[in-house]
Design a protein around this motif. Structure first.
Motif, mmCIF file in Angstrom:
data_model
loop_
_atom_site.group_PDB
_atom_site.id
_atom_site.type_symbol
_atom_site.label_atom_id
_atom_site.label_comp_id
_atom_site.label_asym_id
_atom_site.label_seq_id
_atom_site.Cartn_x
_atom_site.Cartn_y
_atom_site.Cartn_z
ATOM 1 N N LEU A 27 0.809 -1.222 0.000
ATOM 2 C CA LEU A 27 0.000 0.000 0.000
ATOM 3 C C LEU A 27 0.839 1.268 0.000
ATOM 4 N N SER A 28 1.978 1.252 0.697
ATOM 5 C CA SER A 28 2.866 2.418 0.715
ATOM 6 C C SER A 28 4.306 1.945 0.775
ATOM 7 N N TRP A 29 5.202 2.736 0.148
ATOM 8 C CA TRP A 29 6.612 2.377 0.056
ATOM 9 C C TRP A 29 7.382 3.588 -0.390
ATOM 10 N N PRO A 30 8.554 3.865 0.043
ATOM 11 C CA PRO A 30 9.371 3.209 1.041
ATOM 12 C C PRO A 30 9.277 3.838 2.421
ATOM 13 N N SER A 65 7.077 4.789 4.959
ATOM 14 C CA SER A 65 6.432 4.055 6.041
ATOM 15 C C SER A 65 5.627 2.929 5.399
ATOM 16 N N PRO A 66 6.290 1.810 5.102
ATOM 17 C CA PRO A 66 5.625 0.760 4.334
ATOM 18 C C PRO A 66 4.431 0.147 5.065
ATOM 19 N N SER A 67 3.436 -0.222 4.278
ATOM 20 C CA SER A 67 2.309 -0.971 4.828
ATOM 21 C C SER A 67 1.803 -1.923 3.756
ATOM 22 N N ILE A 68 1.221 -3.035 4.219
ATOM 23 C CA ILE A 68 0.683 -4.027 3.297
ATOM 24 C C ILE A 68 -0.740 -4.377 3.703
ATOM 25 N N LEU A 106 15.195 -4.252 -0.088
ATOM 26 C CA LEU A 106 15.471 -2.905 0.415
ATOM 27 C C LEU A 106 16.510 -2.220 -0.461
ATOM 28 N N ASN A 107 16.575 -0.882 -0.383
ATOM 29 C CA ASN A 107 17.666 -0.168 -1.037
ATOM 30 C C ASN A 107 18.974 -0.651 -0.430
ATOM 31 N N ARG A 108 19.963 -0.905 -1.282
ATOM 32 C CA ARG A 108 21.262 -1.354 -0.779
ATOM 33 C C ARG A 108 22.352 -0.394 -1.233
ATOM 34 N N GLU A 109 23.338 -0.189 -0.401
ATOM 35 C CA GLU A 109 24.467 0.674 -0.724
ATOM 36 C C GLU A 109 25.745 -0.149 -0.732
ATOM 37 N N LEU A 137 10.667 -2.831 -5.259
ATOM 38 C CA LEU A 137 9.262 -2.709 -4.870
ATOM 39 C C LEU A 137 8.663 -1.360 -5.254
ATOM 40 N N GLN A 138 7.368 -1.398 -5.606
ATOM 41 C CA GLN A 138 6.603 -0.195 -5.907
ATOM 42 C C GLN A 138 5.217 -0.350 -5.292
#
Length: 141
Positions: free
Chosen positions: A28-31, A33-36, A57-60, A114-115
């Protein structure tokens, strides 16, 4: 004897995840405050109830690059050699003949795949928490 066989089978597969252990959800929301929203559940689950697989997740990755430029006739040529934090070396361009060098230190950011709206495969953990395994590619995700 049959009970022993069933007990051994249960012990062998107790930590195994298969299709019966997973559920489907919508992101439902990203990144920020993610919710599903898990299929069949009345309320969405907020970030405090979610655990995402690391590759989602974003990786560095820290990297050091050495840039060099040289002239071939009147045409400038160059080469970049990068050394990533894990020691792997990458090189692009032509090999340089003269080596005026400069070096850059930085990090590469590998964005999350993810989107919002993606269909996800999730597993229920203890305490009404969910582990997000990945995208449900069978549903067009």
């Amino acid at each position: 004897m049959l009970n022993d066989a069933l007990r051994k089978l249960r012990e062998k597969t107790k930590d195994h995840i298969d299709a019966r252990d997973t559920e489907r959800a919508t992101l439902l929301s990203w990144p920020g405050s993610p919710s599903i929203e898990v299929d069949g559940d009345p309320e969405p689950y907020p970030a405090t109830k979610l655990v995402f697989a690391e590759y989602l997740l974003n990786r560095e990755v820290k990297a050091d690059f050495i840039a060099a430029e040289y002239l071939e006739g009147n045409e400038p040529k160059g080469s970049v050699t990068g050394v990533l934090a894990n020691g792997v070396v990458y090189e692009t361009g032509e090999p340089y003949k003269q080596a005026p060098r400069s070096s850059l230190r930085g990090k590469l950011v590998i964005p999350s795949p993810l989107q919002v709206g993606d269909r996800l495969i999730v597993s229920r953990l203890s305490g009404q928490r969910y582990y997000v395994h990945g995208k449900d590619v069978g549903a067009g995700g």
